[in-house]
Write a protein that holds these residues in place. Structure first.
Motif, PDB file in Angstrom:
ATOM      1  N   TRP A  47       0.719  -0.863  -0.015  1.00 13.15           N
ATOM      2  CA  TRP A  47       0.460  -0.048  -0.084  1.00 13.15           C
ATOM      3  C   TRP A  47       0.835   1.231   0.189  1.00 13.15           C
ATOM      4  O   TRP A  47       2.191   1.165   0.654  1.00 13.15           O
ATOM      5  CB  TRP A  47      -0.787   0.266   1.022  1.00 13.15           C
ATOM      6  CG  TRP A  47      -1.642  -0.994   0.967  1.00 13.15           C
ATOM      7  CD1 TRP A  47      -1.992  -1.906   1.289  1.00 13.15           C
ATOM      8  CD2 TRP A  47      -3.090  -0.407   0.394  1.00 13.15           C
ATOM      9  NE1 TRP A  47      -3.353  -2.642   0.914  1.00 13.15           N
ATOM     10  CE2 TRP A  47      -3.906  -1.631   0.512  1.00 13.15           C
ATOM     11  CE3 TRP A  47      -3.592   0.311  -0.198  1.00 13.15           C
ATOM     12  CZ2 TRP A  47      -5.339  -1.977  -0.112  1.00 13.15           C
ATOM     13  CZ3 TRP A  47      -4.998   0.022  -0.898  1.00 13.15           C
ATOM     14  CH2 TRP A  47      -5.715  -1.618  -0.889  1.00 13.15           C
ATOM     15  N   SER A  48       0.474   2.469  -1.000  1.00 11.97           N
ATOM     16  CA  SER A  48       0.841   3.579  -0.671  1.00 11.97           C
ATOM     17  C   SER A  48       0.184   4.857  -0.724  1.00 11.97           C
ATOM     18  O   SER A  48      -1.343   3.834  -0.996  1.00 11.97           O
ATOM     19  CB  SER A  48       2.173   3.547  -2.341  1.00 11.97           C
ATOM     20  OG  SER A  48       1.539   4.013  -3.020  1.00 11.97           O
ATOM     21  N   MET A  49       0.331   6.161  -0.357  1.00 14.62           N
ATOM     22  CA  MET A  49      -0.850   6.825  -0.106  1.00 14.62           C
ATOM     23  C   MET A  49      -0.648   8.492  -0.717  1.00 14.62           C
ATOM     24  O   MET A  49       0.201   8.733  -0.922  1.00 14.62           O
ATOM     25  CB  MET A  49      -1.425   7.672   0.967  1.00 14.62           C
ATOM     26  CG  MET A  49      -2.723   8.385   0.728  1.00 14.62           C
ATOM     27  SD  MET A  49      -3.741   7.608   0.495  1.00 14.62           S
ATOM     28  CE  MET A  49      -5.169   7.066   1.583  1.00 14.62           C
ATOM     29  N   PRO A  87      -5.276   5.716  -2.582  1.00 15.73           N
ATOM     30  CA  PRO A  87      -4.706   5.162  -2.040  1.00 15.73           C
ATOM     31  C   PRO A  87      -4.422   4.174  -2.669  1.00 15.73           C
ATOM     32  O   PRO A  87      -5.439   3.485  -3.742  1.00 15.73           O
ATOM     33  CB  PRO A  87      -6.093   4.069  -1.012  1.00 15.73           C
ATOM     34  CG  PRO A  87      -6.866   4.767  -1.401  1.00 15.73           C
ATOM     35  CD  PRO A  87      -6.976   6.837  -1.955  1.00 15.73           C
ATOM     36  N   TYR A  89      -2.927   0.154  -4.180  1.00 16.47           N
ATOM     37  CA  TYR A  89      -2.263  -1.058  -4.021  1.00 16.47           C
ATOM     38  C   TYR A  89      -1.157  -2.145  -5.267  1.00 16.47           C
ATOM     39  O   TYR A  89      -1.939  -1.421  -6.055  1.00 16.47           O
ATOM     40  CB  TYR A  89      -3.447  -2.335  -3.277  1.00 16.47           C
ATOM     41  CG  TYR A  89      -2.319  -3.243  -2.990  1.00 16.47           C
ATOM     42  CD1 TYR A  89      -2.060  -3.869  -1.066  1.00 16.47           C
ATOM     43  CD2 TYR A  89      -2.524  -4.625  -3.522  1.00 16.47           C
ATOM     44  CE1 TYR A  89      -1.344  -4.512  -1.289  1.00 16.47           C
ATOM     45  CE2 TYR A  89      -1.871  -5.461  -3.487  1.00 16.47           C
ATOM     46  CZ  TYR A  89      -1.647  -5.873  -2.346  1.00 16.47           C
ATOM     47  OH  TYR A  89      -0.321  -7.276  -1.933  1.00 16.47           O
ATOM     48  N   ASP A 281      10.603   5.030   6.716  1.00 14.11           N
ATOM     49  CA  ASP A 281       9.720   5.034   5.384  1.00 14.11           C
ATOM     50  C   ASP A 281      10.832   5.599   4.513  1.00 14.11           C
ATOM     51  O   ASP A 281      11.241   6.753   5.276  1.00 14.11           O
ATOM     52  CB  ASP A 281       9.057   5.401   5.123  1.00 14.11           C
ATOM     53  CG  ASP A 281       7.539   4.014   6.134  1.00 14.11           C
ATOM     54  OD1 ASP A 281       8.271   2.833   6.120  1.00 14.11           O
ATOM     55  OD2 ASP A 281       7.176   4.626   6.896  1.00 14.11           O
ATOM     56  N   TRP A 283      10.246   8.078   1.993  1.00 11.94           N
ATOM     57  CA  TRP A 283       8.878   9.217   1.108  1.00 11.94           C
ATOM     58  C   TRP A 283       9.662   9.765  -0.724  1.00 11.94           C
ATOM     59  O   TRP A 283      10.227   9.855  -0.495  1.00 11.94           O
ATOM     60  CB  TRP A 283       8.509  10.493   2.559  1.00 11.94           C
ATOM     61  CG  TRP A 283       8.192   9.515   2.895  1.00 11.94           C
ATOM     62  CD1 TRP A 283       7.913   8.633   4.088  1.00 11.94           C
ATOM     63  CD2 TRP A 283       6.716  10.265   3.781  1.00 11.94           C
ATOM     64  NE1 TRP A 283       7.509   8.182   4.670  1.00 11.94           N
ATOM     65  CE2 TRP A 283       5.946   9.530   4.905  1.00 11.94           C
ATOM     66  CE3 TRP A 283       5.937  11.821   3.775  1.00 11.94           C
ATOM     67  CZ2 TRP A 283       5.280   9.993   5.873  1.00 11.94           C
ATOM     68  CZ3 TRP A 283       5.251  11.588   4.677  1.00 11.94           C
ATOM     69  CH2 TRP A 283       4.507  11.302   5.248  1.00 11.94           C
ATOM     70  N   VAL A 310       3.295   8.726   0.185  1.00 15.01           N
ATOM     71  CA  VAL A 310       3.523   7.647   1.634  1.00 15.01           C
ATOM     72  C   VAL A 310       3.267   6.990   1.402  1.00 15.01           C
ATOM     73  O   VAL A 310       2.319   6.301   1.496  1.00 15.01           O
ATOM     74  CB  VAL A 310       2.708   8.437   2.435  1.00 15.01           C
ATOM     75  CG1 VAL A 310       2.605   8.057   3.480  1.00 15.01           C
ATOM     76  CG2 VAL A 310       2.804  10.427   2.115  1.00 15.01           C
ATOM     77  N   LEU A 312       2.848   3.214   2.506  1.00 15.86           N
ATOM     78  CA  LEU A 312       1.833   2.509   3.911  1.00 15.86           C
ATOM     79  C   LEU A 312       2.212   1.583   4.471  1.00 15.86           C
ATOM     80  O   LEU A 312       1.812   0.369   5.468  1.00 15.86           O
ATOM     81  CB  LEU A 312       0.792   2.143   4.014  1.00 15.86           C
ATOM     82  CG  LEU A 312      -0.071   4.336   3.463  1.00 15.86           C
ATOM     83  CD1 LEU A 312      -1.379   3.889   3.314  1.00 15.86           C
ATOM     84  CD2 LEU A 312       0.605   5.260   4.376  1.00 15.86           C
ATOM     85  N   SER A 313       3.782   0.235   3.873  1.00 12.45           N
ATOM     86  CA  SER A 313       3.788  -1.079   3.854  1.00 12.45           C
ATOM     87  C   SER A 313       5.339  -1.457   3.769  1.00 12.45           C
ATOM     88  O   SER A 313       5.733  -0.359   4.151  1.00 12.45           O
ATOM     89  CB  SER A 313       3.584  -2.282   2.885  1.00 12.45           C
ATOM     90  OG  SER A 313       1.991  -2.027   2.488  1.00 12.45           O
ATOM     91  N   GLU A 314       4.999  -2.400   5.357  1.00 11.95           N
ATOM     92  CA  GLU A 314       6.107  -2.445   5.119  1.00 11.95           C
ATOM     93  C   GLU A 314       7.528  -2.910   4.467  1.00 11.95           C
ATOM     94  O   GLU A 314       6.870  -3.212   3.384  1.00 11.95           O
ATOM     95  CB  GLU A 314       6.468  -3.284   7.225  1.00 11.95           C
ATOM     96  CG  GLU A 314       6.117  -3.261   7.724  1.00 11.95           C
ATOM     97  CD  GLU A 314       6.698  -1.378   8.931  1.00 11.95           C
ATOM     98  OE1 GLU A 314       8.112  -1.731   8.308  1.00 11.95           O
ATOM     99  OE2 GLU A 314       6.053  -0.829   9.672  1.00 11.95           O
TER     100      GLU A 314
END
Length: 314
Positions: A47-49, A87, A89, A281, A283, A310, A312-314
């Motif tokens: 996931w990312s934003m 958002p 994926y 993270d 960015w 941004v 959102l996943s490790e």
């Protein structure tokens, strides 16, 4: 592919027409400049934003009438501010040998405009002199799917995108945030990236369904977004962006009182991008701007984009 690009979503963000009264105002579903640096580069799975702030200022030719939501207006002067959240994926398993991603998003916006003269108003009302309008609200629901193939320094992409017309829209208003009709866009892109130099080009075409409120159907639009930049450090790149937009078939419907009303516009400007750490993270931020020229049957002006991706996943 350098690891820093794994977190850059390619700046592939869906944005509706910020000045949209409907396509009959010379504004399209496709907002030129949507794709930018590293557009076809693969990204980190998960996931990312992407967050996008977009500001646009544009004017019509004061000496030429433009159909706009049931009106015929002269001298539009408009500005808009939009904030998008999109958002996304990205799948870890390949599809057709490519990296697949899906995204859904929307924006909140403030849109304001004034016109010097309105000759024909909605529901047959007639106006003379200037009028203005301001609207705050939400955009249409936007969706996108991409496939990206990496071959060393060469990267290729196929995409499709569209909208669900649920945003703030009223055919009697001078300004709107939603389009008032559905659209579907598809195309492909290429990115060259050798860790120091980046070049991206994305081309596509848009089909527009009829706006039943205005009995107006915009023609098919063709567009090309371009980016070229150089990494002055491992984290920062500078360069240029540009776009070409051209309507290839005419408008139609009983509301198309100006005939085919084909529109076009070009834009060019600078960009800067930067990768930076927030905790563990990585960015990415990109600032770019376009100055428009050679517009026809469409507002012309300038616009600025600030995008932050941004993870959102490790």
């Amino acid at each position: 592919m350098n690891s820093r690009t794994k977190h850059a979503l390619g700046l592939a963000v869906l944005l509706p027409a910020a000045l949209a009264q409907a396509d009959d105002g010379g504004i399209s579903f496709w907002l030129p400049g949507q794709f930018g640096a590293l557009a076809a580069a693969p990204t980190e799975p998960g996931w990312s934003m992407p967050l996008v702030y977009y500001h646009v200022s544009a004017k019509d030719d004061a000496n030429k009438g433009v159909p706009r939501g049931g009106r015929t207006t002269f001298g539009l002067d408009a500005t808009a501010d939009l904030l998008f959240a999109f958002p996304t994926y990205t799948f870890a398993e390949p599809l057709l040998g490519a990296q697949a991603a899906i995204a859904v998003g929307a924006a909140v916006a403030r849109d304001e405009a004034s016109v010097d003269v309105t000759l024909t108003g909605p529901r047959g009302r007639a106006f003379s002199g200037g009028t203005e309008d301001t609207l705050k609200g939400a955009s249409d629901l936007l969706y996108m799917g991409t496939l990206k193939w990496n071959h060393g320094v060469h990267n290729f992409m196929a995409y499709t995108m569209g909208n669900v017309p649920v945003g703030a829209y009223d055919p009697d208003r001078l300004v709107n945030i939603g389009l008032g009709h559905a659209s579907l866009d598809a195309g492909g892109g290429y990115t060259y990236f050798d860790k120091k130099n980046e070049f991206s080009a994305v081309a596509g075409m848009t089909y527009n369904w009829e706006n039943t409120d205005t009995d107006y159907q915009n023609g098919i639009d063709a567009h090309l977004d371009l980016s070229a930049s150089h990494f002055i450090t491992d984290q920062t790149h500078l360069g240029l962006v540009g776009y070409v937009y051209h309507q290839v078939t005419g408008d139609s419907g009983s509301g198309a009182t100006f005939g085919d009303f084909k529109s076009r516009v070009n834009g060019i400007g600078p960009q800067i991008g930067h990768f930076f750490k927030v905790g563990k993270d990585l960015w990415y931020a990109n600032l770019k701007g376009y100055d428009e020229f050679d517009a026809k049957n469409r507002p012309e002006g300038w616009n600025v984009w600030l995008t932050v991706v941004v993870p959102l996943s490790e």
